[in-house]
Design a protein around this motif. Sequence first.
Motif, PDB file in Angstrom:
ATOM      1  N   THR A  30       4.209  -8.022   0.771  1.00  0.00           N
ATOM      2  CA  THR A  30       4.399  -8.048   2.216  1.00  0.00           C
ATOM      3  C   THR A  30       3.144  -7.530   2.902  1.00  0.00           C
ATOM      4  O   THR A  30       2.350  -6.800   2.309  1.00  0.00           O
ATOM      5  N   LEU A  32       3.054  -5.284   5.172  1.00  0.00           N
ATOM      6  CA  LEU A  32       3.181  -3.833   5.235  1.00  0.00           C
ATOM      7  C   LEU A  32       2.829  -3.200   3.898  1.00  0.00           C
ATOM      8  O   LEU A  32       2.102  -2.200   3.827  1.00  0.00           O
ATOM      9  N   ASP A  35      -0.883  -3.174   3.334  1.00  0.00           N
ATOM     10  CA  ASP A  35      -1.552  -2.127   4.112  1.00  0.00           C
ATOM     11  C   ASP A  35      -1.377  -0.753   3.462  1.00  0.00           C
ATOM     12  O   ASP A  35      -2.329   0.031   3.378  1.00  0.00           O
ATOM     13  N   GLY A 124       1.110   2.269   8.167  1.00  0.00           N
ATOM     14  CA  GLY A 124       1.953   1.769   9.256  1.00  0.00           C
ATOM     15  C   GLY A 124       3.421   1.674   8.935  1.00  0.00           C
ATOM     16  O   GLY A 124       4.199   1.090   9.704  1.00  0.00           O
ATOM     17  N   ALA A 125       3.857   2.266   7.806  1.00  0.00           N
ATOM     18  CA  ALA A 125       5.266   2.215   7.426  1.00  0.00           C
ATOM     19  C   ALA A 125       6.052   3.345   8.082  1.00  0.00           C
ATOM     20  O   ALA A 125       5.494   4.351   8.521  1.00  0.00           O
ATOM     21  N   ALA A 220       9.703  -0.943   7.559  1.00  0.00           N
ATOM     22  CA  ALA A 220       9.070  -1.053   8.869  1.00  0.00           C
ATOM     23  C   ALA A 220       9.627  -0.011   9.817  1.00  0.00           C
ATOM     24  O   ALA A 220      10.782   0.409   9.701  1.00  0.00           O
ATOM     25  N   LYS A 221       8.802   0.425  10.744  1.00  0.00           N
ATOM     26  CA  LYS A 221       9.239   1.414  11.731  1.00  0.00           C
ATOM     27  C   LYS A 221      10.296   0.804  12.644  1.00  0.00           C
ATOM     28  O   LYS A 221      10.255  -0.389  12.943  1.00  0.00           O
TER      29      LYS A 221
END
Length: 221
Positions: A30, A32, A35, A124-125, A220-221
Amino acid sequence: MKSIRMMLVAAVAISAAAFGAATPAQAADTALGIDVGNIAWEQFTSTNADVKARLSETGTNCNFYTGFWTDPNNDRRDGTSASTCGKTTDGYMYRDGTKSWGAVNWRARAWCADFAKFAFYWGGAKYTGLNALASSFKTYGQTNGTWHTSRSYVPRKGDAAVYDWESDGVIDHVAIVTSYEDTSTDGNHYVVGGNQSNKVTHVLHGNWESGVVGYTSPAAK
């Protein structure tokens, strides 16, 4: 012309299907996860002098990553405490709402989870629910629906691999998957993790090892 290996893989897949067996497929990485995995990898490979200095602890468990999470000057501090240990290097933090490069005071505690949480955060998670315990990554995965038990799943880049070395039900370690070999549950995965022989290191593990409990994908946030 297909390679012998490709033909063998196809034959195994056909045989498994014929007998009703299901083999977990390799899911695509993914954005995410990529990253998060890249953050871990870049910590290990960076040529920046301050980042390179983070790769080894000083004394017993004195490290940058715990310092990041417990530094009172960091807007993202997690509210826990750890003893100061006399070393300071520069790094990115949020101070008064602004991302800036400046002094981070190192602090001492077991730090594999602090490293993995750092990768989730800067990747960014969602990182709510993660703490200084390696076991928090399993709980996070169960809470967010991203937990996968060993041998039922082929790990992806950015997953947090969770380990119980003594097979006693106590989670001992967590590290970030950066790549994998093959596409089966019996393949191997590479991780970058903190507090591995008192350092940030790049290590190969077999998905089939008894100490591998499972994997948590970043949410994800």
